[in-house]
Design an enzyme around this catalytic site. Structure first.
Site, PDB file in Angstrom:
ATOM      1  N   SER A 137      63.470  71.295  28.340  1.00  0.00           N
ATOM      2  CA  SER A 137      64.460  72.126  27.960  1.00  0.00           C
ATOM      3  C   SER A 137      64.763  72.697  27.031  1.00  0.00           C
ATOM      4  O   SER A 137      64.958  71.563  26.103  1.00  0.00           O
ATOM      5  CB  SER A 137      65.639  70.977  29.356  1.00  0.00           C
ATOM      6  OG  SER A 137      66.096  72.116  29.286  1.00  0.00           O
ATOM      7  N   GLU A 138      65.097  73.511  26.509  1.00  0.00           N
ATOM      8  CA  GLU A 138      64.424  74.597  25.167  1.00  0.00           C
ATOM      9  C   GLU A 138      65.865  73.795  24.289  1.00  0.00           C
ATOM     10  O   GLU A 138      66.357  73.924  23.514  1.00  0.00           O
ATOM     11  CB  GLU A 138      64.313  75.462  24.592  1.00  0.00           C
ATOM     12  CG  GLU A 138      65.083  76.262  25.641  1.00  0.00           C
ATOM     13  CD  GLU A 138      64.462  76.834  27.218  1.00  0.00           C
ATOM     14  OE1 GLU A 138      64.064  76.454  28.027  1.00  0.00           O
ATOM     15  OE2 GLU A 138      65.145  78.232  27.490  1.00  0.00           O
TER      16      GLU A 138
END
Lengths: 218, 232
Positions: free
Chosen positions: A46-47
């Site tokens: 998840s960035e």
């Protein structure tokens, strides 16, 4: 029959391989996590800086300091790590993510993708999408084949502002799985019960239809 | 003798010198890991014409959204402005100028700023609106866009705990942009949940070394949750 969102997620999940590091965008891509085959293990990135996103927390586990890029509360799975935003995008930009799945408004035969902005409507920002499409080698775009009013989203040339140029090679729609090569779409699989004619009719850009187009297993 | 002791005694002192027209770098992603008390102090001070660099702009009534209420922000550099009605309204009115920057570019621009690198080439955004007017160079057959570093007058950062020397540790995904912003402010102000004596944190565990930190203060935090998702 066109694929449901769940069936699309399931089809994408069949591309996952054991040991993959995967980034899933918002919407249908997020659902892919529900269909990871039991016999393989993948690490979701998840960035916002979480590599190894786990399930949503229980009421007791909720932690304001533990969210995903969609700002949802999440947990970390076994073997997870947490990094700052620059390092998170270094993973993406450096080509370390094995598979990226994201949605789009339009894709064209040059591999261009438009997914972040509709002129005249309020622009909320591109978030990490431009970095993801530019940085990842292996990308699957998921979207409906045509808009609600029947207009194709698979075009000769994107009409909306681009998210990335020349970076898309694979598209899964509710009707078909296609690849992009040498300026054309190539029909690889069709949704069960969907005819090649219907797909061709709803594809705006050039389309190569092989002699045999199998139905996808979903 | 203060030496390396970075502690200040009030939020007022923490933001001393903040003036109209300055650029503020704010850590946080959504509402996670935002320096909420420092933002509230900026609202109390009433500085105007601020440029704010942050991934998001808070929500209505909380976080950086508070600074929109009195129109303290004139320019925003962000990747995603999200569900914020006041933001939308001021953007459409032309009261607020917004530079939308891809999230990875935003992070790297700030990292570069803090590391003394004036600009870098990246493939992100090539062939899109964000590359317009920027230099493009071919490296090994691929096109890259020149992106310039970002620095600020004041960085406001939220840590979990710190020692008195300003060595900071972040908690979980509240890390996000915080360590980057901490490196790129002329003055870096860090607020944390707990301050411990220097020497009690393991040197190898420090995320932001005290060299980047000018002022340190301990606060209490609401830590509002944007999307409360649970499993059954």
């Amino acid at each position: 029959m066109a694929l449901s969102r769940e069936q699309m997620a399931k089809r994408v999940a069949s591309e996952l391989k054991d040991g993959f590091y995967v980034n899933l965008g918002i919407g249908i891509p997020t659902l892919v996590a529900n269909y990871v085959p039991d016999d393989i293990s993948v690490m979701l990135q998840s960035e916002n800086g979480l590599l190894g996103m786990g399930a949503f927390p229980t009421e007791d586990e909720i932690d304001a300091d533990m969210i995903n890029a969609g700002k949802q509360t999440v947990t970390a799975r076994t073997g997870a790590s947490i990094v700052d935003s620059a390092e998170s995008f270094a993973m993406i930009r450096g080509g370390h993510i094995d598979l990226t799945v994201l949605g789009a408004f339009e894709v064209d035969v040059q591999g261009n993708i438009a997914s972040w902005m509709v002129p005249g409507k309020l622009v909320k920002g591109m978030g990490g999408a431009m970095d993801l499409v530019a940085g990842a080698e292996n990308i699957i775009v998921t979207m409906t084949h045509a808009s609600k009013t029947g207009e194709s989203k698979l075009l000769s040339k994107c009409t909306l502002p681009l998210t990335g140029a020349g970076c898309i090679k694979r598209v899964l729609t509710d009707l078909a799985y296609l690849e992009i090569e040498n300026g054309t779409f190539i029909l690889k699989e069709r949704a069960p019960g969907v005819s090649v004619e219907e797909i061709a009719e709803k594809t705006g850009g050039p389309l190569i239809v092989p002699d045999y187009v199998p139905e996808m297993a979903v | 003798m203060a030496g390396f002791d970075k502690r200040v005694s009030s939020y007022e002192e923490a933001l001393e010198g903040l003036a109209d027209g300055m650029t503020i770098l704010a850590g946080g992603f959504g509402l996670c890991g935002i320096p909420e008390n420092l933002i509230a102090e900026i609202k109390r001070r009433g500085n105007r014409d601020l440029t704010v660099v942050s991934n998001n702009c808070g929500v209505d009534g909380f976080g950086l959204g508070l600074l929109l209420e009195d129109r303290q922000i004139s320019r925003m550099i962000a990747s995603y402005v999200g569900e914020n009605k006041l933001f939308e309204q001021q953007l459409l009115n032309g009261e607020l100028e917004v530079e939308l920057t891809p999230q990875g570019n935003l992070a790297e621009r700030v990292r570069a700023g803090g590391a003394g690198i004036p600009a870098f080439f990246t493939a992100t955004g090539y062939g899109t609106q964000v590359a317009e007017g920027k230099e493009v160079r071919d490296f090994d057959g691929r096109n890259y866009v020149l992106e310039q570093a970002i620095t600020g007058d004041i960085a406001i950062v939220k840590g979990w705990k710190a020692d008195t020397y300003g060595n900071v540790v972040y908690r979980h995904t509240a890390k996000n942009f915080n360590p980057l912003m901490a490196t790129a402010g002329k003055i870096t102000v860090v607020e944390v949940e707990e301050i411990v004596e220097a020497g009690t944190l393991d040197p190898a565990e420090i995320h932001t070394p005290g060299i980047y930190v000018d002022r340190l203060i301990c606060g209490t935090f609401e830590k509002r949750i944007e999307q409360r998702t649970i499993r059954a």
